[in-house]
Scaffold this motif. Structure first.
Motif, short mmCIF file in Angstrom:
data_model
loop_
_atom_site.label_atom_id
_atom_site.label_comp_id
_atom_site.label_asym_id
_atom_site.label_seq_id
_atom_site.Cartn_x
_atom_site.Cartn_y
_atom_site.Cartn_z
N THR A 168 0.91 -1.33 0.15
CA THR A 168 0.05 -0.14 0.14
C THR A 168 1.00 1.30 0.04
O THR A 168 0.36 2.27 -0.23
CB THR A 168 -0.96 0.00 1.19
N ASP A 169 1.98 1.07 0.22
CA ASP A 169 2.79 2.34 0.34
C ASP A 169 4.40 1.72 -0.11
O ASP A 169 5.41 1.24 0.49
CB ASP A 169 3.06 2.90 1.67
N PRO A 170 4.48 1.94 -1.51
CA PRO A 170 5.76 1.23 -2.16
C PRO A 170 7.34 1.98 -1.54
O PRO A 170 8.27 0.93 -1.45
CB PRO A 170 5.69 1.35 -3.71
N ALA A 171 7.27 3.05 -1.20
CA ALA A 171 8.30 3.83 -0.66
C ALA A 171 8.79 3.18 0.53
O ALA A 171 10.06 2.87 0.73
CB ALA A 171 8.26 5.26 -0.76
N ARG A 172 7.65 3.09 1.39
CA ARG A 172 8.22 2.46 2.86
C ARG A 172 8.44 0.90 2.59
O ARG A 172 9.33 0.47 3.42
CB ARG A 172 6.83 2.80 3.60
N TYR A 173 7.74 0.12 1.94
CA TYR A 173 8.05 -0.81 1.95
C TYR A 173 9.38 -1.51 1.43
O TYR A 173 9.80 -2.53 1.65
CB TYR A 173 6.95 -1.67 0.80
N LYS A 174 10.10 -0.54 0.60
CA LYS A 174 11.37 -0.85 0.02
C LYS A 174 12.31 -1.09 1.53
O LYS A 174 13.27 -1.60 1.37
CB LYS A 174 11.82 0.40 -0.81
#
Length: 94
Positions: A12-18
């Motif tokens: 749901t939050d690709p930047a944070r999932y990185k």
């Protein structure tokens, strides 16, 4: 007897999932985890759908559980919290 993590994930939050993606493999490697499936094309003919599916093999169920409870995975999981909808199942192999 081998055991497997089967994870179903919708990011749901690709930047944070990185952050999770950068840290989690270190925990898996420490506990002998081997990726058998990670992302890729998939179908969900029954049940609630997720975008990604991951299968990780461990030497046994105790090791799979130890990985999940480890400080290394806890740090990675904290990076994932709020960034994805996740369902993880651990299952003993044949």
């Amino acid at each position: 007897m081998p055991a497997y993590w089967i994870a179903h994930v919708t990011v749901t939050d690709p930047a944070r999932y990185k952050g999770y993606q950068a840290l989690a493999p270190q925990a898996f490697a420490k506990f002998g985890g081997k990726f058998l499936a990670r992302g890729g094309a998939s179908d969900s003919p029954e049940g609630a759908g997720f975008e990604r599916h991951v299968v990780i093999e461990f030497p046994d169920l105790a090791t799979a559980r130890a990985c999940y409870a480890s400080p290394e995975y806890s740090v990675a999981k904290a990076e994932r919290d709020g960034a994805a909808r996740v369902m993880i199942t651990m299952v003993e192999g044949l």
